[in-house]
Scaffold this motif. Structure first.
Motif, mmCIF file in Angstrom:
data_model
loop_
_atom_site.group_PDB
_atom_site.id
_atom_site.type_symbol
_atom_site.label_atom_id
_atom_site.label_comp_id
_atom_site.label_asym_id
_atom_site.label_seq_id
_atom_site.Cartn_x
_atom_site.Cartn_y
_atom_site.Cartn_z
ATOM 1 N N ALA A 57 -30.266 -17.606 8.462
ATOM 2 C CA ALA A 57 -30.939 -18.916 8.462
ATOM 3 C C ALA A 57 -32.191 -18.853 9.325
ATOM 4 O O ALA A 57 -32.164 -18.334 10.431
ATOM 5 C CB ALA A 57 -30.002 -19.993 9.001
ATOM 6 N N ASN A 58 -33.274 -19.393 8.775
ATOM 7 C CA ASN A 58 -34.498 -19.567 9.568
ATOM 8 C C ASN A 58 -34.999 -21.009 9.506
ATOM 9 O O ASN A 58 -36.067 -21.321 10.009
ATOM 10 C CB ASN A 58 -35.587 -18.577 9.154
ATOM 11 N N ARG A 59 -34.188 -21.868 8.881
ATOM 12 C CA ARG A 59 -34.479 -23.293 8.809
ATOM 13 C C ARG A 59 -33.166 -24.063 8.930
ATOM 14 O O ARG A 59 -32.119 -23.558 8.556
ATOM 15 C CB ARG A 59 -35.154 -23.659 7.487
ATOM 16 N N ALA A 60 -33.272 -25.278 9.417
ATOM 17 C CA ALA A 60 -32.117 -26.178 9.474
ATOM 18 C C ALA A 60 -32.602 -27.567 9.106
ATOM 19 O O ALA A 60 -33.516 -28.091 9.745
ATOM 20 C CB ALA A 60 -31.480 -26.169 10.860
ATOM 21 N N GLU A 61 -32.016 -28.114 8.061
ATOM 22 C CA GLU A 61 -32.408 -29.429 7.536
ATOM 23 C C GLU A 61 -33.914 -29.509 7.336
ATOM 24 O O GLU A 61 -34.565 -30.490 7.700
ATOM 25 C CB GLU A 61 -31.874 -30.540 8.428
ATOM 26 N N GLY A 62 -34.476 -28.458 6.759
ATOM 27 C CA GLY A 62 -35.889 -28.435 6.398
ATOM 28 C C GLY A 62 -36.847 -28.053 7.507
ATOM 29 O O GLY A 62 -38.011 -27.784 7.253
ATOM 30 N N GLN A 63 -36.380 -28.002 8.729
ATOM 31 C CA GLN A 63 -37.242 -27.691 9.864
ATOM 32 C C GLN A 63 -37.029 -26.233 10.288
ATOM 33 O O GLN A 63 -35.888 -25.771 10.357
ATOM 34 C CB GLN A 63 -36.935 -28.627 11.033
ATOM 35 N N PRO A 64 -38.100 -25.515 10.590
ATOM 36 C CA PRO A 64 -37.925 -24.128 11.032
ATOM 37 C C PRO A 64 -37.092 -24.032 12.308
ATOM 38 O O PRO A 64 -37.139 -24.911 13.162
ATOM 39 C CB PRO A 64 -39.360 -23.659 11.325
ATOM 40 N N ILE A 65 -36.321 -22.964 12.400
ATOM 41 C CA ILE A 65 -35.616 -22.648 13.642
ATOM 42 C C ILE A 65 -36.667 -21.997 14.531
ATOM 43 O O ILE A 65 -37.204 -20.945 14.206
ATOM 44 C CB ILE A 65 -34.417 -21.726 13.373
ATOM 45 N N GLY A 66 -36.986 -22.646 15.644
ATOM 46 C CA GLY A 66 -38.118 -22.220 16.460
ATOM 47 C C GLY A 66 -37.795 -21.200 17.524
ATOM 48 O O GLY A 66 -38.642 -20.379 17.880
ATOM 49 N N PHE A 67 -36.552 -21.212 18.053
ATOM 50 C CA PHE A 67 -36.246 -20.376 19.219
ATOM 51 C C PHE A 67 -34.734 -20.178 19.297
ATOM 52 O O PHE A 67 -34.070 -20.685 20.188
ATOM 53 C CB PHE A 67 -36.752 -21.090 20.470
ATOM 54 N N ALA A 68 -34.171 -19.447 18.314
ATOM 55 C CA ALA A 68 -32.733 -19.173 18.341
ATOM 56 C C ALA A 68 -32.424 -18.413 19.625
ATOM 57 O O ALA A 68 -33.105 -17.460 19.973
ATOM 58 C CB ALA A 68 -32.313 -18.367 17.122
#
Length: 190
Positions: A57-68
């Motif tokens: 996953a690199n997005r969650a609910e349409g928003q990019p994952i910024g800093f896993a």
């Protein structure tokens, strides 16, 4: 960097097991022996025993994952991880060491854009568990796996959050979350 090292318990025979081409922060194994990786630049990844790197996953609910940042795997296979900040992703800069700069900026601004995300491998989907966390950092499961313990680095505290929460705003009172440690002497990290 993105290199994942493998070595003997005594530190000998170090080798690069895989390279994510990102910035590895959190590691956990799933039941299949895959290494689940929270990568600050790339998102949530899986590294198979044969060293294959796969984007989960690199997005969650349409928003990019910024800093896993941190990751934990539940016995039911679901993966919980922190997205420390959506405001200052370290990938904004084209230099090494920007995870620290992004963390400083987020904590100074206190915009509380961190969140906790669940990834369900069976449906390959993400779900936001909690939001409005000032630099969401470490994540651990309770013994009964009904709660997550989350470090809120920017506000010197640790939360207990129900794994069943949905888009829980931690800036509002809720029975699904409570602060268990606060006013810690420094920035709690993982």
């Amino acid at each position: 960097g993105g290199r994942v090292l493998r070595m003997n318990p005594d530190g000998s025979q170090q080798e690069v097991f895989a390279d994510t081409d990102g910035r590895v922060l959190g590691l956990a194994f799933d039941d299949a022996g895959n290494l689940i990786v929270a990568d600050a630049y790339r998102g949530l990844l899986s590294i198979s025993p044969d060293r294959r790197v796969t984007m989960l996953a690199n997005r969650a609910e349409g928003q990019p994952i910024g800093f896993a940042n941190a990751v934990v795997v539940a016995s039911n296979g679901r993966i919980y991880f922190s997205d420390a900040t959506t405001r200052f992703p370290p990938s904004m800069w084209d230099q090494d060491g920007m995870t620290e700069e992004a963390a400083r900026l987020d904590i100074l601004e206190q915009s509380a854009t961190g969140r906790i995300i669940e990834y369900d491998p069976s449906s390959k989907s993400t779900r936001i568990v909690a939001t409005r966390i000032s630099f969401a950092n470490g994540v651990a499961l309770s013994d009964d796996q009904q709660s997550l313990f989350v470090n809120e680095t920017g506000r010197y505290r640790v939360w207990k959050i129900s794994v069943k929460a949905e888009n829980l705003d931690l800036c509002q009172d809720t029975p699904q979350a409570s602060v268990v440690l606060e006013n810690l002497p420094g920035f709690p990290d993982n």
